[in-house]
Write a protein that holds these residues in place. Structure first.
Motif, PDB file in Angstrom:
ATOM      1  N   VAL A  15       0.848  -1.202   0.000  1.00 47.45           N
ATOM      2  CA  VAL A  15       0.000   0.000   0.000  1.00 47.45           C
ATOM      3  C   VAL A  15       0.882   1.251   0.000  1.00 47.45           C
ATOM      4  CG1 VAL A  15      -1.689   1.319   1.331  1.00 47.45           C
ATOM      5  CG2 VAL A  15      -1.993  -1.143   1.030  1.00 47.45           C
ATOM      6  N   ALA A  16       1.950   1.244   0.776  1.00 52.54           N
ATOM      7  CA  ALA A  16       2.868   2.388   0.812  1.00 52.54           C
ATOM      8  C   ALA A  16       3.560   2.588  -0.534  1.00 52.54           C
ATOM      9  CB  ALA A  16       3.907   2.198   1.914  1.00 52.54           C
ATOM     10  N   VAL A  17       3.941   1.513  -1.193  1.00 49.13           N
ATOM     11  CA  VAL A  17       4.562   1.620  -2.518  1.00 49.13           C
ATOM     12  C   VAL A  17       3.623   2.360  -3.464  1.00 49.13           C
ATOM     13  CG1 VAL A  17       5.225   0.276  -4.567  1.00 49.13           C
ATOM     14  CG2 VAL A  17       6.133  -0.332  -2.331  1.00 49.13           C
ATOM     15  N   GLU A  18       2.338   2.009  -3.406  1.00 49.77           N
ATOM     16  CA  GLU A  18       1.371   2.671  -4.286  1.00 49.77           C
ATOM     17  C   GLU A  18       1.153   4.125  -3.876  1.00 49.77           C
ATOM     18  OE1 GLU A  18      -1.879   3.872  -6.753  1.00 49.77           O
ATOM     19  OE2 GLU A  18       0.035   2.895  -6.965  1.00 49.77           O
ATOM     20  N   LEU A  19       0.851   4.350  -2.610  1.00 47.10           N
ATOM     21  CA  LEU A  19       0.446   5.691  -2.175  1.00 47.10           C
ATOM     22  C   LEU A  19       1.600   6.688  -2.099  1.00 47.10           C
ATOM     23  CD1 LEU A  19      -2.131   4.762   0.599  1.00 47.10           C
ATOM     24  CD2 LEU A  19      -2.567   5.298  -1.813  1.00 47.10           C
ATOM     25  N   LEU A  20       2.800   6.210  -1.810  1.00 47.26           N
ATOM     26  CA  LEU A  20       3.921   7.122  -1.607  1.00 47.26           C
ATOM     27  C   LEU A  20       4.911   7.173  -2.754  1.00 47.26           C
ATOM     28  CD1 LEU A  20       4.626   6.209   2.125  1.00 47.26           C
ATOM     29  CD2 LEU A  20       3.238   8.101   1.238  1.00 47.26           C
ATOM     30  N   TRP A  21       4.912   6.167  -3.614  1.00 51.66           N
ATOM     31  CA  TRP A  21       5.927   6.132  -4.666  1.00 51.66           C
ATOM     32  C   TRP A  21       5.317   6.062  -6.060  1.00 51.66           C
ATOM     33  CZ3 TRP A  21       8.972   1.333  -6.358  1.00 51.66           C
ATOM     34  CH2 TRP A  21       9.968   1.696  -7.270  1.00 51.66           C
ATOM     35  N   GLY A  25      -2.951   5.202  -8.977  1.00 54.83           N
ATOM     36  CA  GLY A  25      -4.396   5.342  -8.829  1.00 54.83           C
ATOM     37  C   GLY A  25      -5.120   3.999  -8.838  1.00 54.83           C
ATOM     38  N   LEU A  26      -4.372   2.918  -8.703  1.00 53.47           N
ATOM     39  CA  LEU A  26      -4.956   1.580  -8.782  1.00 53.47           C
ATOM     40  C   LEU A  26      -6.091   1.379  -7.790  1.00 53.47           C
ATOM     41  CD1 LEU A  26      -4.743  -1.265 -10.086  1.00 53.47           C
ATOM     42  CD2 LEU A  26      -3.210  -1.873  -8.201  1.00 53.47           C
ATOM     43  N   PHE A  27      -5.937   1.850  -6.574  1.00 54.07           N
ATOM     44  CA  PHE A  27      -6.947   1.616  -5.545  1.00 54.07           C
ATOM     45  C   PHE A  27      -8.249   2.382  -5.801  1.00 54.07           C
ATOM     46  CE2 PHE A  27      -3.145   0.865  -2.556  1.00 54.07           C
ATOM     47  CZ  PHE A  27      -3.101  -0.487  -2.887  1.00 54.07           C
ATOM     48  N   GLY A  82      -1.577 -13.095  -0.749  1.00 56.97           N
ATOM     49  CA  GLY A  82      -2.277 -13.041  -2.041  1.00 56.97           C
ATOM     50  C   GLY A  82      -2.563 -11.609  -2.452  1.00 56.97           C
ATOM     51  N   PHE A  83      -3.080 -10.812  -1.520  1.00 58.49           N
ATOM     52  CA  PHE A  83      -3.342  -9.404  -1.799  1.00 58.49           C
ATOM     53  C   PHE A  83      -2.065  -8.697  -2.233  1.00 58.49           C
ATOM     54  CE2 PHE A  83      -2.896  -5.066  -0.282  1.00 58.49           C
ATOM     55  CZ  PHE A  83      -3.953  -4.439  -0.914  1.00 58.49           C
ATOM     56  N   SER A  84      -1.002  -8.904  -1.461  1.00 58.52           N
ATOM     57  CA  SER A  84       0.260  -8.222  -1.740  1.00 58.52           C
ATOM     58  C   SER A  84       0.846  -8.641  -3.080  1.00 58.52           C
ATOM     59  CB  SER A  84       1.264  -8.491  -0.617  1.00 58.52           C
ATOM     60  OG  SER A  84       0.771  -7.973   0.589  1.00 58.52           O
ATOM     61  N   LEU A  85       0.828  -9.922  -3.355  1.00 55.12           N
ATOM     62  CA  LEU A  85       1.398 -10.436  -4.601  1.00 55.12           C
ATOM     63  C   LEU A  85       0.648  -9.910  -5.818  1.00 55.12           C
ATOM     64  CD1 LEU A  85       3.358 -12.400  -6.064  1.00 55.12           C
ATOM     65  CD2 LEU A  85       1.573 -14.121  -5.821  1.00 55.12           C
ATOM     66  N   VAL A  86      -0.667 -10.025  -5.804  1.00 50.77           N
ATOM     67  CA  VAL A  86      -1.461  -9.584  -6.955  1.00 50.77           C
ATOM     68  C   VAL A  86      -1.377  -8.068  -7.112  1.00 50.77           C
ATOM     69  CG1 VAL A  86      -3.818  -9.417  -7.875  1.00 50.77           C
ATOM     70  CG2 VAL A  86      -3.002 -11.577  -6.901  1.00 50.77           C
ATOM     71  N   THR A  87      -1.494  -7.349  -6.016  1.00 49.11           N
ATOM     72  CA  THR A  87      -1.466  -5.882  -6.088  1.00 49.11           C
ATOM     73  C   THR A  87      -0.110  -5.376  -6.565  1.00 49.11           C
ATOM     74  OG1 THR A  87      -3.134  -5.746  -4.342  1.00 49.11           O
ATOM     75  CG2 THR A  87      -1.831  -3.759  -4.784  1.00 49.11           C
ATOM     76  N   LEU A  88       0.972  -5.918  -6.026  1.00 43.60           N
ATOM     77  CA  LEU A  88       2.296  -5.466  -6.456  1.00 43.60           C
ATOM     78  C   LEU A  88       2.548  -5.805  -7.928  1.00 43.60           C
ATOM     79  CD1 LEU A  88       4.857  -4.035  -5.581  1.00 43.60           C
ATOM     80  CD2 LEU A  88       5.780  -6.259  -4.891  1.00 43.60           C
TER      81      LEU A  88
END
Length: 102
Positions: A15-21, A25-27, A82-88
């Motif tokens: 989540v931090a990778v998405e929101l901070l780096w 806008g995936l979420f 699973g969440f982390s793998l698919v999302t990343l």
């Protein structure tokens, strides 16, 4: 809890990778959440078959898990990974696509 700690830490890390780096806008995309529902549905089917306590194909060291299993004896930690793998994976795909299309 050698499996639980990395599983728990993987979620805020992604989540931090998405929101901070990456800030893709995936979420905010309904398609992402629909795809996650589909992923979890298939994860329940496959992971439930692989980890069922009555005849496990995959065995976990009980000392490395919380012991929480739902449904069909699926370790809760598997959902986190699973969440982390698919999302990343999706985040990396979006980032790569953005770089190649300019």
């Amino acid at each position: 809890m050698g499996y639980t700690l990395p599983a728990v830490l993987s979620v805020p890390a992604v989540v931090a990778v998405e929101l901070l780096w990456l800030r893709t806008g995936l979420f905010r995309r309904p398609g992402y959440w629909i795809s996650m529902v589909i992923v979890v549905a298939f994860q329940i089917l496959v992971d439930g078959w692989l980890t069922k306590l009555s005849a496990p194909i995959v065995r976990y060291d009980p000392g490395q898990l919380t012991g929480l299993r739902f449904p069909f004896d699926i370790p809760i930690e598997d959902y986190l990974f699973g969440f982390s793998l698919v999302t990343l994976t999706l985040l990396c795909w979006l980032r790569t696509r953005k770089e190649t299309t300019g």
